[in-house]
Design a protein around this motif. Sequence first.
Motif, PDB file in Angstrom:
ATOM      1  N   GLN A   2       0.761  -1.168  -0.092  1.00 43.00           N
ATOM      2  CA  GLN A   2      -0.080  -0.119   0.004  1.00 43.00           C
ATOM      3  C   GLN A   2       0.785   1.459  -0.026  1.00 43.00           C
ATOM      4  O   GLN A   2       1.789   1.316   0.937  1.00 43.00           O
ATOM      5  CB  GLN A   2      -0.814  -0.033   1.145  1.00 43.00           C
ATOM      6  N   PHE A   3       0.868   2.002  -1.104  1.00 41.77           N
ATOM      7  CA  PHE A   3       1.421   3.433  -0.816  1.00 41.77           C
ATOM      8  C   PHE A   3       0.858   4.314  -0.218  1.00 41.77           C
ATOM      9  O   PHE A   3      -0.513   4.500  -0.151  1.00 41.77           O
ATOM     10  CB  PHE A   3       1.620   3.934  -2.663  1.00 41.77           C
ATOM     11  N   LYS A   4       1.608   5.247   0.409  1.00 42.76           N
ATOM     12  CA  LYS A   4       0.826   6.587   0.850  1.00 42.76           C
ATOM     13  C   LYS A   4       0.534   7.694  -0.243  1.00 42.76           C
ATOM     14  O   LYS A   4       1.133   7.093  -1.433  1.00 42.76           O
ATOM     15  CB  LYS A   4       1.923   7.265   2.027  1.00 42.76           C
ATOM     16  N   LEU A   9       1.553   9.068  -5.875  1.00 38.10           N
ATOM     17  CA  LEU A   9       1.235  10.439  -6.782  1.00 38.10           C
ATOM     18  C   LEU A   9       2.450  10.480  -7.396  1.00 38.10           C
ATOM     19  O   LEU A   9       2.389  10.820  -8.659  1.00 38.10           O
ATOM     20  CB  LEU A   9       0.913  11.777  -5.997  1.00 38.10           C
ATOM     21  N   LEU A  10       3.655  10.537  -6.877  1.00 38.63           N
ATOM     22  CA  LEU A  10       4.874  10.554  -7.493  1.00 38.63           C
ATOM     23  C   LEU A  10       5.135   9.559  -8.515  1.00 38.63           C
ATOM     24  O   LEU A  10       5.331   9.795  -9.728  1.00 38.63           O
ATOM     25  CB  LEU A  10       6.090  10.587  -6.557  1.00 38.63           C
TER      26      LEU A  10
END
Length: 144
Positions: A2-4, A9-10
């Motif tokens: 899971q990305f923050k 966004l990057l």
Amino acid sequence: MQFKLIPALLVFLGSYFPLAIILAIQDIKISSWDSNICINLDKCHLPEFHNPWTSLLIFMITGGCLILTFSIFKKVKYVYQIKIREAKPIPTELINYSFPYIVSFMGVDYESIGKIVGLIIFLAWLFLLTYKSQQIIMNPILLI
């Protein structure tokens, strides 16, 4: 995994840097394509764009995100060593990734050299993706 929000966004914006290049090439004015090939650096001119600020802004944002993503990945030190035992290919990922690129060519005009060059870059990029991932793009007619 899971990305923050910010890292996600990057990665997302950076992955569309090739699309920003294609769209910027398609935005070049026809008069710039008609000029001769630049051999002498003193007589070279930058290409003129229909929408220079938009093209440059999107190019810079996606390029900056891509560079930032790679630099962050280089600096990350992992505490634990992992071993991948098996991986499962997901063939729809290639189609999901390439769909925005395909949409950018919905209005391909063979009189516009920018669109033709953009199409060539798109096809080369798609070939590299399929070659490296060892997946064959299914014929869209067969998918229907």
